[in-house]
Design an enzyme around this catalytic site. Structure first.
Site, PDB file in Angstrom:
ATOM      1  CB  CYS A 390      -0.897  -0.235   1.229  1.00 13.08           C
ATOM      2  SG  CYS A 390      -1.539   1.858   1.438  1.00 13.08           S
ATOM      3  CB  CYS A 403      -6.311   3.019   3.815  1.00 11.56           C
ATOM      4  SG  CYS A 403      -5.089   2.848   1.714  1.00 11.56           S
ATOM      5  CB  CYS A 435      10.069  13.885   2.011  1.00 10.39           C
ATOM      6  SG  CYS A 435      11.326  14.467   2.764  1.00 10.39           S
ATOM      7  CB  CYS A 445      20.437  28.835  12.334  1.00 10.67           C
ATOM      8  SG  CYS A 445      20.185  28.509  10.635  1.00 10.67           S
ATOM      9  CB  CYS A 450      13.564  19.003   3.861  1.00 12.57           C
ATOM     10  SG  CYS A 450      13.744  17.199   3.536  1.00 12.57           S
TER      11      CYS A 450
END
Length: 489
Positions: A390, A403, A435, A445, A450
């Site tokens: 899935c 689900c 993600c 910092c 990402c």
């Protein structure tokens, strides 16, 4: 022998008033008789070689005409209507009558490439050149290929080598009695020369271009064409092989006779079988040097290119299997694939023993071949292990439930996920909400960008918008900044 010379001279000088006597000096220690016999033997050998070459070429031309004839007859039969073939097919015959005009009526493609390269033979640098020629029929079936070395390359340019290749290619076509040819070159300046759009500057090159013009007139149809480099790779290899044949030398080995070649990086004399050829440019280096070169590039997350100065040909990882560890090749191939897939498109197989990387579009397309409602259901079939999982729940496919039902019945994460969450909490790792990539802050910092491009606060996970935080958390702690600065020093 002296009598023969005297008789010859008497024929050319019949006057009785001139008495000619041939005297061969015997006090100089030179055997003229042996020298002349050697010349006669050499001329006879050359004559036999020429006759054998001409006979072989006649057989080749005959085979070529027969092949063209058979292809034309086969196409004729393919166009015969089905009904007519059923009624009269057994009576169709048209034996080859040996007519030598078949090749003169067909169009052929002549691919040529000339190269000049600075190489090394042991301690000596040499400039060598080579020519590659391939003649194909209209359907691009190979008819003839040849490679030849070029003489006088120490003063030769790449354009001169290209024009020499054209001359060799046209002469080869004429030796086969071909009358209609299209010539393909990938050097734009050479193309300009042979089309007359640009005149060569130096006289020697101009002489060669004029020779090409004379050869063109011997064809009933001649059309030069500028080709892309990718379409000329096979003749490029022939020209490069002609160069390699000049920089290798025979040696006696434990397994018999072999060839040695000097690596242009380490300058070591290496067995020719231990030399790596870069696909595309065909430059050659020993396995040891290529192994170090490729590994350094890969460890620095860089694409490995050919080490030859000025050459940007990429070294494909799949071709490095001869000197790289197979596991490293697999790892790098996976990394390359991972880098080619956008972060938002990445999907991993839910089965731990597989965990194959795929793109969402790739796995969806693959699943559609066996499940029409794959997009609506969320089921995906792994392209590697071929099992279903899935894409939403990241678990093996729950065939008999949605689900929502699956998550209701399995509220707790899997054991492996629970261990990862515990470790992440302990180490203060943060998960990107876009993600799901887990990030650890080593220093600096708290503004995190990402690899998927999403910006957020490392302290609370709140999104940054327009380079500004949406939370009131501090942007940094001084120890992180100072520690990071000291580490860089």
């Amino acid at each position: 022998m002296q009598e023969a010379f005297s008789a010859s001279l008497s024929v050319h000088h019949p006057s009785s008033s001139l008495d000619v006597t041939l005297s061969l000096p015997s006090d100089m220690g030179f055997d003229y008789v042996t020298l002349m016999l050697q010349d006669i033997e050499r001329f006879e050998m050359e004559r036999k070689d020429r006759e054998e070459s001409e006979e072989e070429m006649r057989r080749f031309r005959n085979d070529l005409n027969r092949s063209i004839y058979d292809q034309n007859f086969a196409r004729y039969i393919m166009n015969v209507p089905e009904q007519e073939w059923n009624n009269y097919g057994d009576n169709y015959e048209r034996p080859y009558d040996g007519n030598m005009v078949e090749s003169q009526n067909e169009g052929f493609r002549v691919y040529v490439k000339g190269l000049v390269s600075e190489e090394r033979i042991r301690e000596m640098k040499v400039t060598v050149g080579g020519v590659g020629v391939a003649i194909c029929d209209f359907w691009n079936n190979l008819v003839l290929e040849l490679r030849k070395k070029l003489d006088g390359t120490e003063f030769m340019t790449g354009e001169m080598a290209g024009v020499e290749a054209v001359i060799h290619g046209l002469n080869a076509a004429l030796s086969l009695d071909l009358k209609r040819v299209t010539l393909f070159v990938d050097d734009f300046l050479v193309y300009q020369f042979i089309t007359g759009r640009q005149q060569p500057g130096q006289s020697k090159l101009g002489t060669k271009v004029n020779e090409v013009s004379l050869l063109q007139k011997r064809f009933t149809y001649f059309q030069p064409s500028f080709a892309a480099r990718n379409d000329m790779s096979f003749v490029f290899k022939l020209a490069r092989d002609a160069i390699v044949s000049q920089i290798t030398w025979p040696v006696e080995t434990s397994n018999g006779k072999g060839l040695k070649e000097t690596c242009m990086i380490c300058f070591e004399d290496t067995d020719a079988t231990q030399m790596f050829t870069v696909d595309g440019c065909f430059h050659r280096y020993c396995f040891s040097c290529m192994k170090q070169h490729v590994e350094v590039k890969l460890l620095n997350a860089m694409v490995a290119s050919c080490p030859h100065e000025g050459c940007n040909t990429e070294v494909t990882i799949d071709s490095c299997g001869k000197f790289l560890d197979p596991k490293l090749v697999e790892i790098i191939s996976n990394r390359k694939k991972e880098a080619s897939i956008a972060v938002s498109e990445k999907v991993y197989c839910a089965f731990p023993r597989c965990s194959a990387l795929m793109s969402k579009s790739e796995v969806l397309q693959y699943t559609r071949t066996v499940m029409l409602v794959a997009e609506q259901s969320g089921a995906r079939k792994c392209v590697k292990c071929h099992r279903f999982f899935c894409i939403y729940c990241k678990v093996p496919w729950h065939f008999d439930m949605t689900c929502i039902d699956y998550k209701r019945l399995n509220p707790h994460p899997a054991r492996e996920d629970a261990m990862l969450n515990t470790l992440a909490t302990k180490k203060r790792w943060r998960e990107c909400i876009k993600c799901k990539h887990v990030i650890e802050l080593a220093g600096g910092c708290y503004h995190i960008t990402c690899r998927c491009g999403f910006e957020f606060c490392y302290t609370c996970g709140a999104e940054w918008r327009n380079k500004k935080p949406t939370c009131s958390c501090p942007i940094w702690d001084e120890p992180n900044i100072i520690h990071n600065r000291q580490r860089r020093q």
